[in-house]
Design an enzyme around this catalytic site. Structure first.
Site, short mmCIF file in Angstrom:
data_model
loop_
_atom_site.label_atom_id
_atom_site.label_comp_id
_atom_site.label_asym_id
_atom_site.label_seq_id
_atom_site.Cartn_x
_atom_site.Cartn_y
_atom_site.Cartn_z
N ARG A 49 44.54 -34.98 -2.86
CA ARG A 49 45.47 -33.68 -2.83
C ARG A 49 46.16 -33.78 -4.38
O ARG A 49 46.05 -34.58 -4.94
CB ARG A 49 46.24 -33.59 -1.88
CG ARG A 49 47.17 -34.88 -1.73
CD ARG A 49 47.69 -34.74 -0.37
NE ARG A 49 48.01 -36.47 0.12
CZ ARG A 49 49.44 -36.95 -0.13
NH1 ARG A 49 50.00 -36.34 -1.07
NH2 ARG A 49 49.60 -38.12 0.15
N LEU A 50 46.59 -32.45 -4.67
CA LEU A 50 47.44 -32.50 -5.91
C LEU A 50 48.97 -32.78 -5.79
O LEU A 50 49.46 -32.99 -6.95
CB LEU A 50 47.45 -30.75 -6.38
CG LEU A 50 45.82 -30.61 -7.02
CD1 LEU A 50 46.00 -29.03 -7.64
CD2 LEU A 50 45.95 -31.47 -8.44
N SER A 51 49.46 -32.75 -4.63
CA SER A 51 51.11 -33.01 -4.50
C SER A 51 51.66 -32.00 -5.50
O SER A 51 52.79 -32.54 -5.99
CB SER A 51 51.16 -34.50 -4.49
OG SER A 51 50.42 -35.31 -3.61
N GLU B 181 38.64 -29.28 -13.37
CA GLU B 181 37.82 -30.25 -12.47
C GLU B 181 38.62 -31.20 -11.99
O GLU B 181 39.52 -31.87 -12.57
CB GLU B 181 36.51 -30.61 -13.48
CG GLU B 181 35.52 -29.70 -13.75
CD GLU B 181 34.79 -28.94 -12.80
OE1 GLU B 181 34.32 -29.62 -11.65
OE2 GLU B 181 34.72 -27.71 -13.14
N TRP C 25 49.86 -50.79 -4.05
CA TRP C 25 49.52 -52.11 -4.73
C TRP C 25 50.30 -53.33 -4.38
O TRP C 25 49.91 -54.68 -4.40
CB TRP C 25 49.39 -51.89 -6.29
CG TRP C 25 48.71 -53.01 -7.13
CD1 TRP C 25 47.55 -52.96 -7.42
CD2 TRP C 25 49.56 -53.88 -7.75
NE1 TRP C 25 47.53 -54.33 -8.37
CE2 TRP C 25 48.67 -54.60 -8.54
CE3 TRP C 25 50.89 -54.05 -7.83
CZ2 TRP C 25 49.10 -55.77 -9.46
CZ3 TRP C 25 51.40 -55.21 -8.72
CH2 TRP C 25 50.58 -55.93 -9.34
N THR D 253 59.82 -34.20 -7.99
CA THR D 253 60.98 -33.85 -7.30
C THR D 253 61.02 -34.48 -5.90
O THR D 253 62.26 -34.86 -5.40
CB THR D 253 61.02 -32.38 -7.12
OG1 THR D 253 60.02 -31.69 -6.48
CG2 THR D 253 61.28 -31.69 -8.44
N ASP D 254 60.01 -34.62 -5.05
CA ASP D 254 59.96 -35.10 -3.89
C ASP D 254 60.42 -36.67 -3.99
O ASP D 254 60.91 -37.05 -3.10
CB ASP D 254 58.71 -35.08 -3.08
CG ASP D 254 58.41 -33.45 -2.75
OD1 ASP D 254 59.37 -32.92 -2.51
OD2 ASP D 254 57.12 -33.47 -2.42
N ASN D 255 60.03 -37.39 -5.01
CA ASN D 255 60.07 -38.66 -5.13
C ASN D 255 61.76 -38.94 -5.50
O ASN D 255 62.50 -39.97 -4.98
CB ASN D 255 59.63 -39.18 -6.44
CG ASN D 255 58.13 -39.29 -6.34
OD1 ASN D 255 57.48 -39.27 -7.29
ND2 ASN D 255 57.69 -39.59 -5.11
N ARG E 125 43.09 -38.44 -9.73
CA ARG E 125 44.08 -38.70 -8.93
C ARG E 125 43.38 -40.24 -8.58
O ARG E 125 42.38 -40.17 -8.01
CB ARG E 125 44.63 -37.80 -7.57
CG ARG E 125 45.58 -38.65 -6.83
CD ARG E 125 46.12 -37.71 -5.91
NE ARG E 125 47.22 -38.39 -5.21
CZ ARG E 125 48.29 -37.65 -4.56
NH1 ARG E 125 48.39 -36.50 -4.49
NH2 ARG E 125 49.02 -38.62 -3.85
N ASP F 131 48.91 -42.64 -8.93
CA ASP F 131 49.22 -42.82 -7.42
C ASP F 131 48.92 -44.28 -7.00
O ASP F 131 47.88 -44.71 -7.42
CB ASP F 131 48.46 -41.81 -6.40
CG ASP F 131 49.13 -41.99 -5.16
OD1 ASP F 131 50.16 -42.48 -4.82
OD2 ASP F 131 48.50 -41.50 -4.20
#
Length: 256
Positions: A211-213, A224, A38, A79-81, A205, A33
């Protein structure tokens, strides 16, 4: 600058020496992410950010091979991307295709990389889906097994697993009620995109998001987590070593 580089390499070497071999993760998941942020900070285009992130992916797999981490899952396109603008999505899928080529051609430590797509290929542009299929053949003695999560959603993965179980039951003449009576977590695990592989020990991440998204929702029950402030294109080997050191110091508890 030369002295600074020497000190940096010395610190990196010290970090690596502190890693106990018996406590190294066998499967790492990474939410890559921060490419877009960036690019904004660098004053470049979004596609330049994705390209910088792609170069880091190839480098990262080399680090994993060097540290003898056998399995990595990279969250590259959710899938959201897929709902992003057509122009950005076209550029992104082109960069992903180039990254897949680079991974398939790479030989860290003189050994090939095994690329395994995880996701819903029917959601992807035909050229990218075809490329994923082409490079996913078995490799002899791979340096790293790389799951490439492209067109991936954690909820969809679980739904697809249950759907496959129900279809198999229907073909065997079993009723939905019979399936429900005998259904177990192991049954669902056996139909996931990562079936047959160990669940991730560590999920990293980047970019500071915590968050895992939807990433590996089922498989990460006892993983972990390590959240790093660095944006993915800025993620350094020393950041990776710090994540591994933090992981090695934790007392893992399964079910408690």
């Amino acid at each position: 600058m030369r002295l600074q580089n020497l000190l940096y390499r010395a610190y990196e070497a010290r970090l690596q020496r502190e890693l106990p071999e018996e406590r190294m993760p066998q499967h790492i998941g990474v939410v890559v992410d921060g490419n877009r942020r960036w690019a904004r900070l660098a004053g470049g285009s979004t596609s330049e950010g994705h390209a910088a992130g792609a170069r880091r992916i190839v480098e990262f797999i080399g680090w994993c091979a060097e540290l003898k981490i056998p399995t990595v899952t990279l969250y590259m396109l959710s899938t959201d991307n897929m709902s992003r603008s057509a122009e950005e999505l076209e550029k992104l899928t082109e960069i992903i295709g180039d990254t897949l080529n680079s991974l398939a051609e790479s030989r860290p430590g003189g050994r090939p990389v095994q690329v395994h797509p995880v996701g819903a290929p029917e959601l992807l542009p035909q050229t990218l889906a075809a490329r994923l299929h082409e490079i996913s053949g078995p490799q002899q003695d791979p340096a790293v097994h790389v799951n490439v999560a492209v067109g991936y959603g954690g909820r969809r993965e679980i739904v697809d697993a249950v759907r496959e179980l129900l279809r198999e039951a229907d073909q065997a003449g079993r009723t939905p009620g019979e399936v429900a009576e005998s259904l177990s977590p192991a049954d669902i695990s056996s139909k996931l995109y990562t079936r047959g592989q160990p669940d991730p020990d560590l999920i990293i991440r980047t970019s500071g998001e915590q968050r895992l998204s939807g990433f590996l929702m089922w498989q990460s029950a006892y993983s972990e987590f390590y959240f790093c402030e660095a944006l993915w294109p800025d993620f350094r080997r020393v950041d990776f070593l710090r994540a591994l050191r933090d992981y090695s110091r934790r007392g893992r508890r399964f079910g408690g």
